[in-house]
Write a protein that holds these residues in place. Structure first.
Motif, short mmCIF file in Angstrom:
data_model
loop_
_atom_site.label_atom_id
_atom_site.label_comp_id
_atom_site.label_asym_id
_atom_site.label_seq_id
_atom_site.Cartn_x
_atom_site.Cartn_y
_atom_site.Cartn_z
N TYR A 436 6.55 -4.29 -3.70
CA TYR A 436 6.58 -3.03 -3.50
C TYR A 436 7.75 -2.29 -4.10
O TYR A 436 8.07 -1.48 -4.69
CB TYR A 436 5.84 -2.46 -2.55
CG TYR A 436 5.33 -0.88 -2.61
CD1 TYR A 436 4.39 -0.38 -3.62
CD2 TYR A 436 6.24 0.07 -1.86
CE1 TYR A 436 4.12 0.97 -3.73
CE2 TYR A 436 5.88 1.30 -1.88
CZ TYR A 436 5.03 1.77 -2.81
OH TYR A 436 4.73 3.03 -2.88
N LYS A 437 8.60 -2.31 -3.07
CA LYS A 437 9.88 -1.89 -2.81
C LYS A 437 10.79 -2.20 -4.06
O LYS A 437 11.54 -1.44 -4.57
CB LYS A 437 10.59 -2.05 -1.56
CG LYS A 437 9.69 -1.37 -0.45
CD LYS A 437 10.68 -1.55 0.74
CE LYS A 437 9.85 -0.59 1.97
NZ LYS A 437 10.67 -0.78 3.24
N VAL A 441 4.69 -1.17 -8.19
CA VAL A 441 4.01 -0.09 -7.42
C VAL A 441 2.39 -0.46 -7.14
O VAL A 441 1.97 -0.06 -6.09
CB VAL A 441 4.04 1.18 -8.11
CG1 VAL A 441 3.25 2.18 -7.36
CG2 VAL A 441 5.32 1.62 -8.51
N ILE A 444 0.92 -2.27 -3.78
CA ILE A 444 0.11 -1.38 -2.76
C ILE A 444 -1.38 -1.81 -2.53
O ILE A 444 -1.76 -1.83 -1.25
CB ILE A 444 0.64 -0.02 -2.71
CG1 ILE A 444 0.64 0.62 -1.57
CG2 ILE A 444 -0.37 0.61 -3.77
CD1 ILE A 444 1.14 1.93 -1.36
N GLU A 469 1.61 4.44 1.87
CA GLU A 469 2.82 5.12 0.94
C GLU A 469 3.80 5.66 1.93
O GLU A 469 5.04 5.57 1.65
CB GLU A 469 2.32 6.15 -0.18
CG GLU A 469 1.77 5.30 -1.12
CD GLU A 469 1.41 6.45 -2.35
OE1 GLU A 469 1.66 7.64 -1.99
OE2 GLU A 469 0.52 6.12 -3.19
N GLU A 470 3.28 6.71 2.89
CA GLU A 470 4.24 7.46 3.88
C GLU A 470 5.30 6.16 4.41
O GLU A 470 6.25 6.60 4.53
CB GLU A 470 3.21 7.97 4.61
CG GLU A 470 3.79 9.46 5.42
CD GLU A 470 2.68 9.77 6.31
OE1 GLU A 470 1.79 10.24 5.72
OE2 GLU A 470 2.74 9.78 7.63
N LEU A 472 5.92 3.03 3.89
CA LEU A 472 6.59 2.40 3.21
C LEU A 472 8.01 2.97 2.53
O LEU A 472 8.98 2.38 2.30
CB LEU A 472 6.12 1.75 1.96
CG LEU A 472 5.11 0.54 2.24
CD1 LEU A 472 3.97 0.23 1.39
CD2 LEU A 472 5.68 -0.70 2.98
N ASN A 473 7.77 4.40 2.51
CA ASN A 473 8.80 5.26 1.62
C ASN A 473 9.75 5.89 2.79
O ASN A 473 9.37 6.70 3.28
CB ASN A 473 8.22 6.20 0.56
CG ASN A 473 7.57 5.52 -0.41
OD1 ASN A 473 8.05 4.37 -0.75
ND2 ASN A 473 6.34 5.87 -0.95
#
Lengths: 473, 484, 95
Positions: A436-437, A441, A444, A469-470, A472-473
């Motif tokens: 993902y990183k 995308v 996820i 999302e929160e 991971l980012n």
């Protein structure tokens, strides 16, 4: 090439869905051992008299109104005479010059083109008995004798078999919606005769033939195609069409002459002295008009234009009046049309099919359906959980709220609990997190799936997405 | 009112109301009455009955048992009677005097048969008639001609010849006949008894084998007006099985008998008294008019201008309806079937040709002809338009008169076989009676003296729709005046 | 109106009656007289006169849609000239 024009008219017979026969109290139920649904009246014994069933008049008027006909304020029955062992009185009690309904129409769409088919008349009459042919003899069974029929006669407005098919479908739908006939082709409840002629463009109409024994829509289509081609062949070869009555042989896919014009029957119609005339008031006709349901074509139009449903949905929903009514009632109870439609076309149709149930057996009320959809909309349960609840509702008479509560199916929307599960999944799946990183995308969704699995389906999927999302980012 | 005879005299001579009184007073039992009738029936030489009911004595015993328990059903309980053989009787063959139905046993009863049975009447049997009620002599019977009890060399009239002869010969206390163009009234006249054809729809036709559906009506044949009132009260009224039966309430028919002639407005239509009516018959009817006038009735001459068309209209309508009603006799469901045939079509044709007699075939052909393509408007429809006009004529005169008085038949009973060869001459004999059927009106024939040969003459009273009570009043007054 | 033997033949065929030649000629004769007599109706001025199709002025005589028991099959078949246990029998019908 297409130098010929085909002109087709139909005579459709529909058995009415009354309990008792048209002139006596015997049952109209299909089947039963031979001659067990019979009394002196329907077997034409000497001295008996007919007594007209009120429902027969009412149903014919209903059908007439649904087919945009004028209702004849004065109408009567006539005797139509011919000798045949399936007709015990040697006359069929029918209507001749004063039918109950006159001049209507049905709008159809065939090959994408709209077309209006005129209805000449609709009248009531009695069905005949059944002849069972055996080697050397014929057995006569009067069970069907006296079952009420309406005969719907169209104008010669059809040009091809596609229009015939579309009309028969539309007619069937209307008769089902108005609940005057069960239209079971396999039981002979709906049958049609075809009148067909062809002529060269610019010339007057040709000689027509009448074709009988069309016991399914596909038979009607095949018979029309066959007969139009046959006449074309005859005329092209310089031959002449004779005014014959033909019998369609569906198995063989062809027709043969039953009767030629020379021995056409003389029916000696005259007013039936034993049945008093019918005088129908405007009040009576209006009362029947008020009980008419909204017809399927109108419903489809409304579903598309007012509710914004795709035409496909509208068509599926109106296949059965029961389903269409269920849909309308669920929407009226506050549900979103498209969600109702999705559930009907998906889970409900599937479950009915699996169980082999007719739509009328649907064990869910519109109220419960609306309640279920509102649970989904409020986020109390997920869409997929909704499917499970419906399945349970098929077997248990419980409200969706109770089912959700009893079985702990409520969606988890507690951010703390979901965040904890998300952390755990991230920790356990470093490879996916790296993907993902690294820019994949879509990876996820795999993480979301893991969280949902951990919550046994109860986590609110959009919150899961958002929190992942929160984190991971 | 006639003076009451009692059981001291021959039981057979009693009227139904006298027999009823004897039963009520315990002077006689229904079994005795029934036995007396059965004895007379077995001795009769006039070919009156086609079938005798073997259960008659059983029914009579049941009536006596009811009486013993105090469960009498009414004035007709225990009274032996008989029915024309076109009135269906469950379990008892109903032949219409036709080879076609010679063995037909209906699984149902006509409403009139059921009503009489419910009233306690004892069914003696089924009476001879013209085949399918077509005829005016009762000679057109598969079972042979009925002979007139007043003179066995002569016809009994028809088509209900057996019904009239049975009452005249004291073989039943009363009978029912059917009247399509005069078939109750004309034989009643020729046998010297009373016969009434009520308003079309007053009595149920259910179970009465149809001849001409829009004209047929059942009627009682009795020894006097009081009996007629009793029987009418028992059988008239709405029937849920007959859509043409009328729902109007029944008046008190017995009370109507007491009305008397005083003030009765009687019209004598001149078209019924002209050429073709035998002078003796005309004189007898005029004498009856005079008697009624003497009792206080107002008698005047009047006119029904379209009378001459009634006969044509009658034969067209009745034959058309007959050809329709008789289509069902095809050898498939019941009745006669020819013995040898190659296929279905031949089976049906031979069955019908062998099963029907000449007169029936003649009417079927006439009916088929008048209904066939191109002739419907000229005959059937026109006859129904004539019908409208004939009804209009009657409506007009009934503004002025309570009843009309006419002869029932232009002549008295003629010798057997005399007119048989000439159907048209026979048809003309119905001239006095048919317009009543065409107009759906009630009428009755009452005895009106004897001609020089001692043969009975009948006088006909005609009333407006549902005017049975006034007919009974006039008939009772005529009786009181005594026959001429 | 002249009624020919051919007319009688045609009418008899429609009425499903088989007549011998002698019957036919006798009936042609009789029918001609009877029809002539019916032709009297032609004299009537019927312009605009409504036909009376029913002898009583009653309409809408209807029954409720209620079941009544049917008859025992034996009773329905009891008078049939030819029958089996369940049906009336006729010579083979060719359709």
């Amino acid at each position: 090439m297409d130098e010929f024009k085909t002109v087709i008219g139909l005579e459709v017979h529909a058995e009415l869905d009354t309990k008792s026969k048209i002139y006596c109290g015997c049952t109209t139920e299909f089947g039963g051992e031979e001659n067990t649904h019979v009394c002196p009246i329907c077997s034409g014994m000497p001295g008996v008299l007919p007594m007209l069933n009120r429902k027969v008049v009412e149903y014919c008027v209903r059908a007439g109104l649904a087919l945009n006909c004028a209702i004849n304020p004065y109408s009567r029955q006539d005797r139509k005479h011919y000798f045949y062992p399936d007709l015990p009185k040697a006359f069929q009690t029918s209507q001749f010059d004063q039918p109950l309904c006159l001049k209507g129409y049905v709008d159809i769409v065939a090959d994408g083109q709209p077309k209006r088919i005129g209805i000449t008349r609709i009248h009531i009459e009695e069905d005949a008995g059944k002849l069972i042919h055996e080697v050397g003899q014929t057995r006569v069974d009067y069970n069907r004798c006296g079952v009420p029929l309406i005969e719907i006669v169209t104008e010669p407005d059809f040009e091809n078999s596609a229009q015939v098919h579309a009309f028969l479908e539309a007619l069937r739908e209307i008769l089902l919606y108005t609940e005057v006939s069960n239209c079971k082709m396999e039981e002979g409840s709906l049958r049609c005769d075809v009148n067909l002629s062809i002529h060269r463009v610019g010339e007057p109409f040709g000689t027509r033939t009448e074709m009988k024994n069309l016991n399914s829509f596909s038979a009607a289509v095949a018979a029309v195609q066959y007969e139009a081609q046959r006449q074309r062949r005859v005329l092209s070869a310089g031959g002449k069409i004779t005014q014959d009555t033909l019998r369609w042989d569906d198995a063989a896919g062809n027709n043969y002459v039953m009767r030629s014009k020379e021995d056409a029957d003389e029916y000696f119609y005259f007013p039936e002295p034993d049945i008093m005339p019918m005088v129908l008031s405007d009040g009576y006709i209006d009362r029947i008009r008020q009980t008419l349901p909204e017809l399927p074509a109108h419903r489809r139009e409304r579903y598309v234009s007012q509710m914004g449903l795709p035409l496909y949905d509208a068509q599926l929903l109106t296949v059965s009046k029961f389903i269409s009514d269920f849909f309308d009632q669920t929407v009226a109870a506050g549900a979103q049309p498209k969600s109702v439609s999705n559930f009907i076309m998906g889970d409900i149709m599937r479950l009915l099919n699996e169980r082999g149930w007719a739509a009328e057996k649907l064990p869910i009320s519109a109220q419960s359906m609306a309640e279920l959809l509102s649970l989904i909309e409020k986020g109390a349960i997920s869409n997929s959980m909704g499917s499970k609840v419906i399945e349970i509702m098929f077997d248990e008479a419980k409200s969706p709220t109770d089912i959700v509560q009893e079985r702990g199916m409520a969606q988890v929307s507690d951010a703390g609990a979901i965040r904890e599960m998300c952390r755990q999944v991230i920790a356990e799946n470093p490879k996916i997190v790296d993907d993902y990183k690294g820019g994949k995308v879509k990876a996820i969704t795999a993480l979301v799936g893991q969280v949902m699995k951990m919550s046994r389906g109860k986590a609110n999927p959009s919150m899961v997405n958002q929190l992942l999302e929160e984190l991971l980012n | 009112m006639s003076q009451h005879r009692t059981a001291g005299e021959d039981l057979a001579l009693l009227t139904a109301h006298e027999a009823s009184r004897c039963l009520a007073e315990g002077k006689v039992s229904s079994v005795q009455l029934t036995q007396r009738m059965l004895d007379r029936i077995s001795q009769s030489q006039n070919n009156v009955f086609i079938t005798v009911n073997l259960k008659a004595l059983e029914e009579a015993a049941a009536a006596d048992a009811r009486r013993a328990k105090g469960e009498v059903r009414g004035p007709l309980d225990g009274i032996p009677m008989a029915l024309k053989d076109n009135i269906s009787t469950q379990g008892l063959r109903t032949t219409c005097a036709s080879r076609m139905l010679a063995d037909f046993v209906p699984p149902y009863s006509a409403t009139v048969a059921r009503r009489l049975s419910d009233a306690g009447c004892v069914l003696l049997g089924k009476l001879n008639m013209d085949e399918f009620a077509m005829g005016s002599t009762s000679e057109n019977s598969y079972f042979g001609a009925v002979k007139n009890p007043k003179d066995p060399q002569r016809v009994a009239g028809g088509s209900s010849g057996g019904s009239a002869a049975a009452v005249a010969e004291n073989l039943a206390y009363f009978t029912l006949g059917s009247d399509t163009g005069g078939s109750v009234r004309q034989p009643a006249a020729m046998c010297g008894v009373m016969g009434m054809k009520p308003t079309y729809g007053r009595i149920s036709r259910y179970g009465v084998v149809a001849f001409a559906s829009s004209l047929d009506q059942i009627g009682p044949i009795t020894k006097d007006a009081e009996d007629c009132a009793l029987v009418l009260a028992a059988i008239a009224g709405k029937d849920p099985y007959d859509g043409s039966s009328l729902a109007n309430p029944l008046p008190d028919y017995l009370a109507a008998l007491e009305g008397g002639a005083k003030g009765l407005r009687i019209g004598i239509p001149k078209e019924y008294m002209g050429e073709g009516i035998s002078p003796e018959v005309r004189a007898a009817v005029e004498a009856m008019a005079k008697t009624l006038e003497d009792q206080g009735a107002v008698v005047e001459s009047c006119s029904l201008p379209r009378t001459e068309y009634a006969l044509s209209a009658y034969y067209v309508i009745s034959s058309a309806e007959a050809c329709s009603n008789l289509g069902r006799y095809d050898g498939v469901k019941y009745g006669y079937r020819t013995k040898e045939y190659k296929n279905l079509a031949e089976m049906i044709e031979k069955t019908r040709s062998e099963g029907f007699g000449d007169e029936v075939k003649r009417r079927i052909l006439l009916g088929t002809y008048t209904l066939s393509a191109g002739y419907f408007d000229a005959y059937y429809k026109r006859a129904q338009q004539a019908r409208t006009l004939i009804m209009e004529d009657f409506r007009k005169v009934f503004h002025q008169y309570d009843v009309l008085l006419t002869p029932t038949s232009p002549v008295t009973a003629w010798p057997l076989g005399q007119k048989h060869a000439n159907p048209l001459e026979l048809y003309a004999m119905d001239v006095c009676t048919v317009s009543v059927n065409v107009a759906g009106l009630p009428a009755c024939s009452v005895p009106c003296g004897l001609d020089s040969q001692g043969l009975p003459i009948g006088a006909q009273f005609i009333a407006n729709t549902l005017g049975e009570a006034v007919l009974l009043r006039a008939a009772a007054a005529a009786e009181k005046g005594g026959s001429v | 109106m002249t009624i020919t033997i051919e007319t009688v033949q045609h009418i008899a065929h429609l009425a499903k009656l088989q007549l011998s030649d002698t019957e036919m000629s006798r009936l042609a004769d009789e029918m001609e007289k009877i029809v002539g007599f019916a032709d009297k109706l032609g004299e009537l001025d019927i312009e605009g006169v409504k036909p009376t199709t029913h002898a009583v002025a009653v309409h809408n005589v209807l029954r409720d849609d209620e079941l009544k028991p049917s008859y025992d099959r034996g009773k329905i078949l009891q008078n049939a000239p030819e029958r089996d246990a369940a049906c009336f029998l006729v010579p083979k019908v060719v359709e």
